[in-house]
Design a protein around this motif. Structure first.
Motif, PDB file in Angstrom:
ATOM      1  N   ASP A 170      22.125 -28.885 -70.846  1.00 36.95           N
ATOM      2  CA  ASP A 170      22.213 -30.202 -70.211  1.00 36.95           C
ATOM      3  C   ASP A 170      21.601 -30.222 -68.810  1.00 36.95           C
ATOM      4  N   ARG A 171      21.073 -29.087 -68.363  1.00 34.39           N
ATOM      5  CA  ARG A 171      20.428 -29.021 -67.048  1.00 34.39           C
ATOM      6  C   ARG A 171      18.947 -29.389 -67.204  1.00 34.39           C
ATOM      7  N   PRO A 172      18.313 -29.848 -66.128  1.00 37.51           N
ATOM      8  CA  PRO A 172      16.869 -30.160 -66.225  1.00 37.51           C
ATOM      9  C   PRO A 172      16.096 -28.954 -66.757  1.00 37.51           C
ATOM     10  N   GLN A 173      15.412 -29.147 -67.873  1.00 38.54           N
ATOM     11  CA  GLN A 173      14.776 -28.021 -68.568  1.00 38.54           C
ATOM     12  C   GLN A 173      13.452 -27.570 -67.947  1.00 38.54           C
ATOM     13  N   HIS A 174      12.841 -28.393 -67.108  1.00 36.29           N
ATOM     14  CA  HIS A 174      11.552 -28.010 -66.521  1.00 36.29           C
ATOM     15  C   HIS A 174      11.722 -27.024 -65.363  1.00 36.29           C
ATOM     16  N   LEU A 175      12.980 -26.759 -64.972  1.00 36.75           N
ATOM     17  CA  LEU A 175      13.242 -25.804 -63.893  1.00 36.75           C
ATOM     18  C   LEU A 175      13.904 -24.559 -64.468  1.00 36.75           C
ATOM     19  N   SER A 176      13.566 -23.406 -63.918  1.00 42.23           N
ATOM     20  CA  SER A 176      14.213 -22.168 -64.357  1.00 42.23           C
ATOM     21  C   SER A 176      15.567 -22.037 -63.652  1.00 42.23           C
ATOM     22  N   PHE A 177      16.362 -21.105 -64.126  1.00 42.24           N
ATOM     23  CA  PHE A 177      17.668 -20.826 -63.523  1.00 42.24           C
ATOM     24  C   PHE A 177      17.494 -20.476 -62.041  1.00 42.24           C
ATOM     25  N   LEU A 178      16.488 -19.652 -61.750  1.00 40.68           N
ATOM     26  CA  LEU A 178      16.254 -19.245 -60.364  1.00 40.68           C
ATOM     27  C   LEU A 178      15.760 -20.423 -59.510  1.00 40.68           C
ATOM     28  N   ASP A 179      15.011 -21.362 -60.120  1.00 39.39           N
ATOM     29  CA  ASP A 179      14.616 -22.589 -59.407  1.00 39.39           C
ATOM     30  C   ASP A 179      15.866 -23.357 -58.999  1.00 39.39           C
ATOM     31  N   HIS A 180      16.788 -23.505 -59.947  1.00 42.22           N
ATOM     32  CA  HIS A 180      18.046 -24.229 -59.673  1.00 42.22           C
ATOM     33  C   HIS A 180      18.779 -23.572 -58.497  1.00 42.22           C
ATOM     34  N   ILE A 181      18.810 -22.249 -58.470  1.00 37.43           N
ATOM     35  CA  ILE A 181      19.493 -21.522 -57.391  1.00 37.43           C
ATOM     36  C   ILE A 181      18.778 -21.762 -56.061  1.00 37.43           C
ATOM     37  N   ARG A 182      17.447 -21.656 -56.062  1.00 33.62           N
ATOM     38  CA  ARG A 182      16.679 -21.886 -54.821  1.00 33.62           C
ATOM     39  C   ARG A 182      16.945 -23.275 -54.257  1.00 33.62           C
ATOM     40  N   ILE A 183      16.932 -24.290 -55.133  1.00 31.71           N
ATOM     41  CA  ILE A 183      17.193 -25.670 -54.697  1.00 31.71           C
ATOM     42  C   ILE A 183      18.607 -25.772 -54.132  1.00 31.71           C
TER      43      ILE A 183
END
Length: 190
Positions: A170-183
């Protein structure tokens, strides 16, 4: 005769290769990723060993989407309560995959635990302590995650901390897990 000793060897090997894994977050009973643990229990690749607490204090914090992270900073935070599972090599590789150990999401490293019912008697506590494996936040973002949480942590990932948890799909799929963490770590605190 040879057949019997072979069976014994298999059992011995299976026992030896079982890894004890400390689960402090979404793999616990009642949380979203416990379905994986239930699958592993059904297939004989995992068994529940009880509720344990870390011997030392560790920071347990939430990252993006209320995902829990244990930070490998012994002495900071609180003693963390979680569940202990004995896992087969096959089960361990499925957990490693979920936790993204090959992708720099989490790292699996040793942690010392105490059985929850260990009383105040130090002798008893010492006898019940054991070294197992836990999934810690990867070093690449650990410090920033600690700062982002204002160096505040909790002793257990409960329904309260999990409120607002967003499942992976359910998370935005165009971003990786590490992208989510950086943001997350670069965004202002709530």
């Amino acid at each position: 005769m040879g057949h019997e000793s072979n069976a014994t060897e298999t059992i011995t090997t299976a026992t030896k290769t079982t890894t004890l894994v400390f689960s402090y977050g979404t793999l616990k009973r009642g949380f979203s990723n416990h379905v994986l643990m239930q699958d592993l229990i059904r297939s004989g690749d995992a068994s529940f060993k009880g509720v344990y607490q870390t011997l030392d204090k560790y920071p347990l914090v939430c990252g993006p989407y209320r995902v829990p992270f244990l930070l490998n900073k012994p002495g900071s935070g609180q003693r963390v309560t979680g569940e202990l599972y004995a896992v087969s090599p096959r089960g361990l590789s499925r957990l490693d995959e979920l936790e993204g150990t090959s992708r720099g999401h989490y790292v699996r490293q040793p942690i010392r635990l105490l059985k929850e019912e260990g009383g105040d008697d130090l002798e008893t506590e010492h006898a019940l302590s054991c070294v197992v494996e836990a999934y810690y936040a990867h070093k690449s973002y650990e410090e920033e995650l600690w700062e982002r949480n204002r160096r505040r942590s909790f002793g257990a990932y409960t329904e309260k901390e999990a409120r607002g948890y967003v499942k992976r799909n359910d998370r935005p799929q165009h971003l990786s897990f590490l992208d989510h963490i950086r943001i997350f770590v670069s965004s202002p605190c709530d």
